[in-house]
Write a protein that holds these residues in place. Structure first.
Motif, PDB file in Angstrom:
ATOM      1  N   VAL A  29     -29.293   9.682   9.357  1.00  0.00           N
ATOM      2  CA  VAL A  29     -29.498  10.977  10.031  1.00  0.00           C
ATOM      3  C   VAL A  29     -28.694  11.023  11.331  1.00  0.00           C
ATOM      4  N   GLY A  30     -27.957  12.127  11.512  1.00  0.00           N
ATOM      5  CA  GLY A  30     -27.236  12.319  12.769  1.00  0.00           C
ATOM      6  C   GLY A  30     -28.026  13.213  13.697  1.00  0.00           C
ATOM      7  N   ILE A  31     -28.238  12.778  14.911  1.00  0.00           N
ATOM      8  CA  ILE A  31     -29.053  13.569  15.849  1.00  0.00           C
ATOM      9  C   ILE A  31     -28.278  14.027  17.088  1.00  0.00           C
ATOM     10  N   LEU A  32     -26.970  13.740  17.113  1.00  0.00           N
ATOM     11  CA  LEU A  32     -26.182  14.090  18.302  1.00  0.00           C
ATOM     12  C   LEU A  32     -25.095  15.111  17.966  1.00  0.00           C
ATOM     13  N   SER A  33     -24.838  15.999  18.911  1.00  0.00           N
ATOM     14  CA  SER A  33     -23.667  16.889  18.844  1.00  0.00           C
ATOM     15  C   SER A  33     -23.173  17.091  20.272  1.00  0.00           C
ATOM     16  N   VAL A  34     -21.873  17.304  20.426  1.00  0.00           N
ATOM     17  CA  VAL A  34     -21.300  17.417  21.765  1.00  0.00           C
ATOM     18  C   VAL A  34     -20.243  18.523  21.793  1.00  0.00           C
ATOM     19  N   SER A  35     -20.140  19.158  22.921  1.00  0.00           N
ATOM     20  CA  SER A  35     -19.156  20.235  23.098  1.00  0.00           C
ATOM     21  C   SER A  35     -17.829  19.677  23.581  1.00  0.00           C
ATOM     22  N   ALA A  36     -16.807  20.515  23.523  1.00  0.00           N
ATOM     23  CA  ALA A  36     -15.512  20.155  24.116  1.00  0.00           C
ATOM     24  C   ALA A  36     -15.663  20.136  25.627  1.00  0.00           C
ATOM     25  N   ILE A  37     -14.846  19.313  26.275  1.00  0.00           N
ATOM     26  CA  ILE A  37     -14.911  19.218  27.738  1.00  0.00           C
ATOM     27  C   ILE A  37     -14.426  20.509  28.375  1.00  0.00           C
ATOM     28  N   GLN A  38     -15.159  20.950  29.380  1.00  0.00           N
ATOM     29  CA  GLN A  38     -14.849  22.167  30.134  1.00  0.00           C
ATOM     30  C   GLN A  38     -14.616  21.804  31.594  1.00  0.00           C
ATOM     31  N   PRO A  39     -13.903  22.638  32.325  1.00  0.00           N
ATOM     32  CA  PRO A  39     -13.654  22.310  33.745  1.00  0.00           C
ATOM     33  C   PRO A  39     -14.900  22.451  34.615  1.00  0.00           C
ATOM     34  N   GLY A  40     -14.968  21.623  35.651  1.00  0.00           N
ATOM     35  CA  GLY A  40     -16.047  21.706  36.631  1.00  0.00           C
ATOM     36  C   GLY A  40     -17.281  20.935  36.237  1.00  0.00           C
ATOM     37  N   PRO A  41     -18.188  20.741  37.173  1.00  0.00           N
ATOM     38  CA  PRO A  41     -19.452  20.068  36.846  1.00  0.00           C
ATOM     39  C   PRO A  41     -20.289  20.971  35.929  1.00  0.00           C
ATOM     40  N   GLY A  42     -21.067  20.319  35.048  1.00  0.00           N
ATOM     41  CA  GLY A  42     -21.900  21.085  34.130  1.00  0.00           C
ATOM     42  C   GLY A  42     -23.185  21.569  34.786  1.00  0.00           C
ATOM     43  N   SER A  43     -23.710  22.625  34.218  1.00  0.00           N
ATOM     44  CA  SER A  43     -24.980  23.153  34.740  1.00  0.00           C
ATOM     45  C   SER A  43     -25.744  23.798  33.587  1.00  0.00           C
ATOM     46  N   MET A  44     -26.987  24.018  33.796  1.00  0.00           N
ATOM     47  CA  MET A  44     -27.828  24.681  32.808  1.00  0.00           C
ATOM     48  C   MET A  44     -28.008  26.139  33.225  1.00  0.00           C
ATOM     49  N   PRO A  45     -28.120  27.048  32.245  1.00  0.00           N
ATOM     50  CA  PRO A  45     -28.343  28.458  32.585  1.00  0.00           C
ATOM     51  C   PRO A  45     -29.698  28.653  33.232  1.00  0.00           C
TER      52      PRO A  45
END
Length: 238
Positions: A222-238
């Protein structure tokens, strides 16, 4: 008829006259020759002196004029080529990808929702050289002694498009990791296993970084991980 005495007197006089005429002629001849010679010499000298100065001066002048011009042209050409080559080379030169040793990974904001955890991973350029990150990082859970990968690596979340992220020294890019709760799957499929780290590869790199992260991984199929492409700047949550 003249007497012999008279003839004797006239002949010497005539002879003297001839001698005088011949002497004058001879004297005039060399003088004329000398004058012609002088003229010829002057002409020859002028011809040889004039062409020499004339030959040297224009040649010298031309050379003197040509030398600065040539030097100026060479400098201009050299500068122009250099000036044109540099921007052209710079314009077409691609900034190198960030190797693992240039990057640090740390956990940013996180948020849990609907049986999953969303975790920001920030990538910071810790080198003194500008470099780039493009695409998806490699991420998996890891643990044990020695540390080893547990289960499958993260699949790609294509919601955010890939973009070339250029990182100046100390600049940051981010990727968003989703970790599905291992308890959502049957134990026979998941094979729950304790993990202490996130094993993280910058895009295109083969040397990992390890970030402390306690979670339950699935060592099974079972795969439980997924990841997005890298984006500029520090990440944040909405």
């Amino acid at each position: 008829m003249s007497s012999p005495l008279t003839l004797r007197r006239v002949f010497p006089a005539t002879a003297l006259t001839c001698v005088a005429v011949l002497a004058a002629g001879c004297s005039a001849g060399p003088a004329t020759s000398s004058s012609d010679g002088t003229a010829a010499a002057t002409a020859s000298g002028a011809s040889s002196a004039a062409p020499a100065p004339s030959g040297r001066t224009p040649a010298g002048t031309k050379s003197a004029a040509a030398t600065p011009t040539a030097a100026h042209t060479a400098r201009a050409g050299s500068t122009g080529t250099s000036t044109q080559a540099q921007p052209a080379g710079t314009a077409h030169r691609r900034t190198a990808a960030c190797p693992t040793r240039y990057v640090s990974a740390r956990l940013g904001a996180s948020q849990g929702a609907a049986g999953s955890v969303y975790q920001v991973i920030d990538f910071t350029n810790i080198s003194q050289t500008t470099c780039t990150l493009y695409g998806y990082p490699g991420v998996s859970l890891a643990g044990g002694t020695p540390v080893r990968q547990i289960g499958s690596a993260a699949t790609r979340n294509t919601t955010a498009p890939r973009a070339l992220v250029t990182l100046a020294p100390r600049a940051t890019g981010n990727a968003l990791l989703r970790i599905t709760d291992a308890g959502n799957y049957p134990a026979t499929q998941c094979h729950p296993t304790a993990a202490q780290y996130l094993q993280v590869y910058p895009p295109g790199q083969t040397t990992p970084m390890y970030v402390s992260y306690n979670s339950t991984a699935c060592a099974g199929t079972v795969g439980i991980l997924s990841v997005s492409a890298i984006q500029p700047g520090p990440g944040s949550m909405p």
